[in-house]
Design an enzyme around this catalytic site. Structure first.
Site, PDB file in Angstrom:
ATOM      1  N   GLY A  71      49.415  39.745  36.707  1.00 55.30           N
ATOM      2  CA  GLY A  71      48.031  40.168  36.548  1.00 55.30           C
ATOM      3  C   GLY A  71      47.931  41.464  35.785  1.00 55.30           C
ATOM      4  CB  SER A  94      54.908  43.629  29.725  1.00 55.46           C
ATOM      5  OG  SER A  94      55.407  42.373  30.113  1.00 55.46           O
ATOM      6  N   GLY A  95      55.081  43.704  33.111  1.00 57.96           N
ATOM      7  CA  GLY A  95      56.130  43.587  34.131  1.00 57.96           C
ATOM      8  C   GLY A  95      56.440  44.838  34.929  1.00 57.96           C
ATOM      9  CG  ASP A 128      48.913  37.597  29.759  1.00 60.27           C
ATOM     10  OD1 ASP A 128      49.291  36.530  29.235  1.00 60.27           O
ATOM     11  OD2 ASP A 128      49.213  37.919  30.915  1.00 60.27           O
ATOM     12  CG  HIS A 138      45.617  36.962  33.222  1.00 57.04           C
ATOM     13  ND1 HIS A 138      45.187  35.716  33.609  1.00 57.04           N
ATOM     14  CD2 HIS A 138      46.966  36.852  33.048  1.00 57.04           C
ATOM     15  CE1 HIS A 138      46.218  34.889  33.657  1.00 57.04           C
ATOM     16  NE2 HIS A 138      47.300  35.550  33.332  1.00 57.04           N
ATOM     17  CG  HIS A 192      49.113  33.882  37.598  1.00 48.60           C
ATOM     18  ND1 HIS A 192      50.179  33.100  37.271  1.00 48.60           N
ATOM     19  CD2 HIS A 192      48.698  34.425  36.430  1.00 48.60           C
ATOM     20  CE1 HIS A 192      50.431  33.192  35.966  1.00 48.60           C
ATOM     21  NE2 HIS A 192      49.534  33.998  35.432  1.00 48.60           N
ATOM     22  CG  ASP A 231      24.658  35.625  45.178  1.00 50.88           C
ATOM     23  OD1 ASP A 231      23.474  35.428  44.839  1.00 50.88           O
ATOM     24  OD2 ASP A 231      25.009  35.739  46.370  1.00 50.88           O
ATOM     25  CG  HIS A 281      47.781  30.479  32.394  1.00 52.26           C
ATOM     26  ND1 HIS A 281      47.977  31.043  31.157  1.00 52.26           N
ATOM     27  CD2 HIS A 281      48.159  31.422  33.283  1.00 52.26           C
ATOM     28  CE1 HIS A 281      48.475  32.269  31.303  1.00 52.26           C
ATOM     29  NE2 HIS A 281      48.597  32.516  32.583  1.00 52.26           N
ATOM     30  CE1 TYR A 330      22.771  41.255  47.315  1.00 50.02           C
ATOM     31  CE2 TYR A 330      23.776  42.772  45.760  1.00 50.02           C
ATOM     32  CZ  TYR A 330      23.826  42.060  46.944  1.00 50.02           C
ATOM     33  OH  TYR A 330      24.936  42.149  47.757  1.00 50.02           O
TER      34      TYR A 330
END
Lengths: 229, 229, 229, 229
Positions: free
Chosen positions: C27, C44-45, C75, C94, C96, C119, C168, C226
């Site tokens: 993510g 990354s990572g 990504d 992003h 998972h 909503d 994905h 709201y």
């Protein structure tokens, strides 16, 4: 005057995320002081982390603000309708708790499948009827109160401490804010176990009537012997 | 005299919410001092957070209060029936843990589908028979003990450390309060994995008999080699 | 110059594990400073626990590193494609996350089954088309952006704050990093309730149009009421 | 000499409950020092809370205790068989993690349904064959190693970092204890998403081959570009 009412409502709102019943700002608790005719309710869209006593809004039973700087929960008209209809309701809780909401979205009442449910109510947890387009257009939140009240017509709010709004989510109530939150916690667990039960047996239930009555009565009946007296 | 018994029961009751086995005040643990003929048990409907040693109630095997100000758990007669029937039971745990309760509500025994289950018992986790209306009316909690005892007739409580009360929830037991709580934790996980297994394959199991025996025996048999001796 | 952008992105990335949306290092969140034409993104990572402001990478809209020692998220080209296509996107998330990813793997859009979904958006959460082998081979991450953009062609990113990449996982966006993370949290809960709803009724939904419009408009429409104004 | 090996194994064992992979004392991690030919492993049936460096047992590759007062994990022969068979295995993790165990009990390999799985392996997570009664009787834990090794014959442990023992639970491995634990965490999440995917579509998958290869190669291939170099 309404300090303890505000504290009660503040604590009860904070209890919702503590019990895992809400995501982000979804959900709200109100409570009523019947003597003063004042309802304390969560403000709309405020984070539970940032909620303080000053944020709680005081309304009269027609929805006019008596005290508070914030805009009240958009669901306030639903809460007020319930207070006007039933003297025995002292507090109202609305959440989108995961498992109860799944039943509401599937448009299925929660069948009475076991004693955990019977400890909460001797009835299936009912589902409101579909709102008409006119009701939605004219007074959506008020009409949500109307259909909840219809759902309670037969058994009343003492025997049925919660109901599912069709396609939406649960509303719960009780004599106090504490009790209403407990009912919301119990409903969510009842909804979860019921869904898992239907995975094991799509035609499960209902629980035998004698067990159902025994559990409801030993906890809520005139000769209840659960808990400390 | 029963101070360590009380501490044991207090700690075991507090372990239930710590292990995620109970919601609100549901669930209770008791333990017996066989020499004194005294059972210590949780009081009815008291919050786990507020539970202290003074709240624990001491009963004799007929259910008379020996010591304590509180009303004992409503399920006390079920616990006592189990102690009277089986000398080897030193403690009893009752919860409405989510996944085991789903099996009880679906009125299905938990089939033996894997080694996690075989580490607990070499048998399916049985389901009690339906109580008759007379049994419910006359002595509901005592009769719940009766049907649990019937369920244990074949294998006994050492080989079957738990059972499901039909439409209700699990009861577990063990030589000590610690062990009974461990059995309740294990049962809940076994119930969860079993339900997920049936989602993947409705006709799964049973586990091969040789693997089942190997796992049960290496942990509980006369030549067990699991754990530290 | 981009200090607040970096802080925003750092905090938003740390929010992902806090909300239970990521496992290990999966993510990433980015945000854009439109005036400077600079995008800040997670490296990354890297473990969320070890992530500090120095690790955040600054890129221009073509993907060249403007500042930072680290390699940006793999990504990044997907994020950049979204920023180039839609001026109104200020941040991209992003993950998972479990339940949304299950819908992506089942290659099903998430149907609009209740007000919790309404909503968030008045539309089903769409699924991108299958990438061609050529697209995967030539520029996999860029092509993922392309199919997300195609999915947004009809309604745009303001009305559709997220989409599922087929096979994905989800991508979400918003005006700010905070808002994009909120959308990711909401999507995951919507995906979870929707999956549980389909367990109860495989043909559930869609929600009545009038309720759907009411909920989306009261939260996001020109006359929204709201939240606090 | 093996101090860092012991610390590594101690930390990795403690990581199992932190990641929610184990209940009670179930599960164990070992790691090997190839130069010394020494394997460090968790003792059998010891609580994770009470585990200290002194409890870790050192074995040679034939299973003889080199150092340590405790009885090693009953699963030690399975770990040792894997170390003897594959030089590239530096650590082994065994758990009964909920969702992976459900697939093992359902006797189904985990199909490759999405990129989360492809980031772990380009293959379905395989299932060992049934042990024969003779294998169970003669050397149950050693034979479990044998069938795991058979399962790895085609692809090897670098491409397949885990497998499911039929009717039992997963074993995972990696170059280091850290990496093996990461693989166990990933497997559990892959197993969970895969099960939820099959609820939405019983015939889901497999993921398109080009996407599968892209994800596995960008993370593990010779030209991998995921993470920091």
């Amino acid at each position: 005057m309404s300090e303890s009412l505000v504290t009660q409502v503040l604590d009860a709102n904070r209890a919702l995320p503590a019990h895992g019943l809400v995501t982000l700002t979804w959900g709200n608790v109100s409570a009523i002081d019947r003597d003063q005719g004042v309802v304390a309710i969560k403000p709309s869209g405020v984070d539970y982390d940032e909620l303080s006593a000053e944020d709680i809004v005081l309304l009269d039973l027609e929805g006019d603000v008596v005290e508070g700087e914030r805009r009240p929960s958009t669901d306030a008209p639903t809460h007020l309708a319930l207070y006007r209809a039933f003297e025995e309701i002292g507090a109202v809780v609305h959440t989108h708790s995961t498992w109860a909401t799944a039943w509401a979205q599937a448009e299925r009442e929660i069948p009475l499948l076991g004693t955990t449910h019977a400890d909460l109510s001797a009835h299936a947890i009912p589902l409101t009827r579909q709102l008409t387009d006119e009701e939605i257009d004219e007074d959506y939140e008020g009409a949500t109160g109307t259909v909840l009240i219809e759902t309670l017509a037969e058994h009343g709010p003492a025997e049925l401490p919660c109901a599912l709004v069709r396609g939406h989510a649960p509303f719960c109530w009780g004599a106090t804010a504490d009790k209403a939150v407990q009912n919301a916690v119990t409903l969510e667990e009842v909804a979860r176990i019921a869904l898992l039960t239907t995975v094991l047996d799509a035609d499960a239930g209902p629980l035998a009537a004698a067990v159902r009555e025994k559990h409801f009565q030993r906890k809520h009946g005139p000769n209840a012997y659960y808990g400390q007296s």
